[in-house]
Design an enzyme around this catalytic site. Structure first.
Site, short mmCIF file in Angstrom:
data_model
loop_
_atom_site.label_atom_id
_atom_site.label_comp_id
_atom_site.label_asym_id
_atom_site.label_seq_id
_atom_site.Cartn_x
_atom_site.Cartn_y
_atom_site.Cartn_z
N GLY A 196 0.32 -3.45 3.52
CA GLY A 196 0.03 -2.27 4.32
C GLY A 196 0.71 -1.10 3.87
N ASN A 197 1.11 -0.19 4.48
CA ASN A 197 2.23 0.88 4.24
C ASN A 197 3.56 0.25 3.70
OD1 ASN A 197 4.65 2.47 5.17
ND2 ASN A 197 3.22 4.04 5.09
N GLY A 225 4.50 -2.60 2.78
CA GLY A 225 4.35 -3.58 1.36
C GLY A 225 3.87 -2.87 0.17
N TYR A 226 2.94 -1.88 0.43
CA TYR A 226 2.56 -0.84 -0.64
C TYR A 226 3.73 -0.15 -1.38
CZ TYR A 226 0.77 2.37 -3.73
OH TYR A 226 0.79 3.43 -4.63
N LYS A 279 10.54 -0.70 21.77
CA LYS A 279 9.37 -0.96 21.03
C LYS A 279 8.30 -0.66 22.00
CE LYS A 279 8.72 -2.26 16.85
NZ LYS A 279 9.10 -1.87 15.97
N GLY A 309 1.62 -9.10 2.64
CA GLY A 309 1.22 -7.98 3.65
C GLY A 309 1.24 -6.73 2.58
N1 GLU Z 1 8.33 0.50 13.33
C1 GLU Z 1 9.47 0.86 12.45
C2 GLU Z 1 10.47 -0.20 12.44
O1 GLU Z 1 10.12 -1.33 13.18
C3 GLU Z 1 9.83 2.30 12.51
C4 GLU Z 1 10.55 2.71 13.87
C5 GLU Z 1 10.87 4.13 14.06
O2 GLU Z 1 10.80 4.80 12.97
O3 GLU Z 1 11.36 4.42 15.00
O4 GLU Z 1 11.52 -0.09 12.09
#
Ligand code: GLU
Length: 440
Positions: free
Chosen positions: A237-238, A240-241, A115, A235
């Site tokens: 955002g993408n 939640g929506y 991450k 929430g």
């Molecule tokens: N950010 C998203 C998650 O936390 C997607 C991560 C990804 O597609 O690598 O799962």
């Protein structure tokens, strides 16, 4: 994010791992080896950090702190999103990268976990500044990522456009530095726009994956009439929506949604598309309400985020940030079940309270795995240079989500543990077994 409890997010991730290690240890004859592997999993393999220097529109240079935590790659390349948020910390990205390792193991896709994050409020940047920051981050990471090394993606406040800038900056970096191109460089980032190697269905995949889980969950809970099943989503955002959209289309009653400024409650159920339209027009959900009998789009009442979490609904869906269900409010939660679409919304102390209260919980690493699973499909399509229709993508996503849910449920019933522990038992075991096979 700032903590309410005593533990930072990474300490929470470690506490969860210790809990699951206790449940798994009897399955391993060589307990020394097992404990050594668990110890290794408590710390990410590597945390890359630095300061990005970005020229702002006024010509001045501003510095932004940036991180990438690569937790574990035993099962495949590191995989995980990048968030742009003022509350990003090193401990947070370490925790989120740990959760990504479990998440990829839950649907059994061949990745490890990572991450990234930048401490920034993207709303305060112009589009040109945002582009320069995104490109600077891709260059900062360029030597540590790649289709077979680490594959970043969107997360909080990062969009397909941002992925497009990053992949472009990454390709240019490879060319400028005469790096050998071993695979399609597009496969280094997922969540890209359709016009630049993105996958059909990726944008809505996290919400849709959560919806597939919802359908299975309500059956297990014995809730039958969809029109009577109430859902509150923190929430909008993408994630939640799209979850709200699919739930509404299927006939469920979405009664509340919120953004960081507050939320709206509509007893008869709200229309997600109209609500989104209003939020985009007005900037915040709470401005979408009736005033003095004059209504615009939403006919309901304003609620705070705190009130939303404590609503008496069937399904509560935290779909924003970490640490919203804590020691402070866990006892007040009145939902029958919690479907975690955010990463890390519930602290370990709150988990215990919810379990004791009999609230069913589907954890983040399962409920929101639809996003990374569709990222995997995007990566496969980039590597093979052959693209699938949205129907094909969804037909591959649905069984993976449903199988992961079925496995969790069976484990939960057999071992009489919480949904989180049941999910972690399968996921952590997969990672531990692979590490032992590799001889780590
Ligand atoms: N950010 C998203 C998650 O936390 C997607 C991560 C990804 O597609 O690598 O799962």
């Amino acid at each position: 994010m700032k903590l309410k409890g005593t533990m930072d997010p990474h300490q929470q991730a470690i506490a969860q791992l210790e809990q699951v290690a206790c449940l798994l240890k009897d399955q391993y004859q060589d307990s020394k080896k097992f404990q050594a592997v668990i110890k290794q999993l408590k710390t990410p393999d590597r945390v890359i950090k630095g300061e990005l220097k970005v020229t702002m529109d006024d010509g001045l240079i501003q510095k932004f702190k940036a991180f990438r935590s690569q937790h574990n790659n035993a099962r495949g390349p590191y995989k995980g999103g990048i968030r742009f948020h003022p509350g990003v910390t090193e401990e947070e990205v370490m925790a989120l990268s740990t959760w990504m390792t479990w998440k990829c193991a839950v649907t059994n896709i061949p990745y490890g976990g990572s991450k990234g994050g930048i401490i920034v409020d993207p709303k305060k940047l112009s589009e040109a500044e945002l582009q320069r920051l995104s490109r600077a981050y891709a260059e900062f990471l360029a030597d540590h990522i790649g289709p077979w090394v680490d594959v970043p993606a969107p997360d909080v406040n990062t969009t397909p456009q941002i992925m497009a800038w990053m992949v472009d900056a990454y390709e240019k970096y490879l060319k400028t530095n005469h790096q050998p191109i071993q695979a399609n460089p597009l496969a280094t980032f997922t969540g890209k726009p359709l016009g630049l190697g993105g996958s059909a269905g990726r944008e809505e995949a996290t919400g849709l994956g959560g919806f597939f889980i919802l359908e299975k969950l309500v059956k297990k809970l014995g809730l039958n009439r969809k029109q009577d099943i109430t859902i509150a989503i923190q929430g909008f955002g993408n994630v939640g929506y799209w979850f709200a959209h699919h739930a509404d289309q299927a006939g469920y009653k979405v009664v509340a949604v919120s953004d960081s400024k507050g939320g709206v409650y509509v007893e008869s159920g709200l229309d997600p598309a109209e609500t989104l339209h209003c939020k985009q027009k007005k900037g915040q959900l709470k401005d979408c309400l009736c005033a003095d009998g004059k209504c615009n789009l939403i006919n309901g009442r304003m609620i705070t985020n705190k009130e939303l979490l404590e609503l008496e609904v069937d399904i509560l869906v935290p779909a924003a940030l970490e640490n919203v269900i804590t020691l402070d409010n866990a006892a007040k939660i009145r939902a029958k079940a919690i479907l975690e679409l955010a990463n890390g919304p519930t602290t370990p102390e709150a988990d215990q309270i919810l379990f004791d209260k009999g609230v069913t919980l589907v954890p983040d690493v399962l409920a929101n795995a639809g996003g990374v699973t569709t990222s995997y499909f995007e990566w496969v399509q980039n590597l093979q240079g052959y693209y699938w229709t949205k129907e094909e993508v969804i037909s591959k996503l649905q069984p993976l989500m449903e199988d992961a849910f079925a496995q969790m449920w069976q484990m939960k019933e057999n071992k009489q543990v919480s949904g989180r522990m049941a999910t972690y038992m399968t996921a952590v075991k997969r990672v531990v077994d692979t590490m032992i096979l590799r001889g780590i």
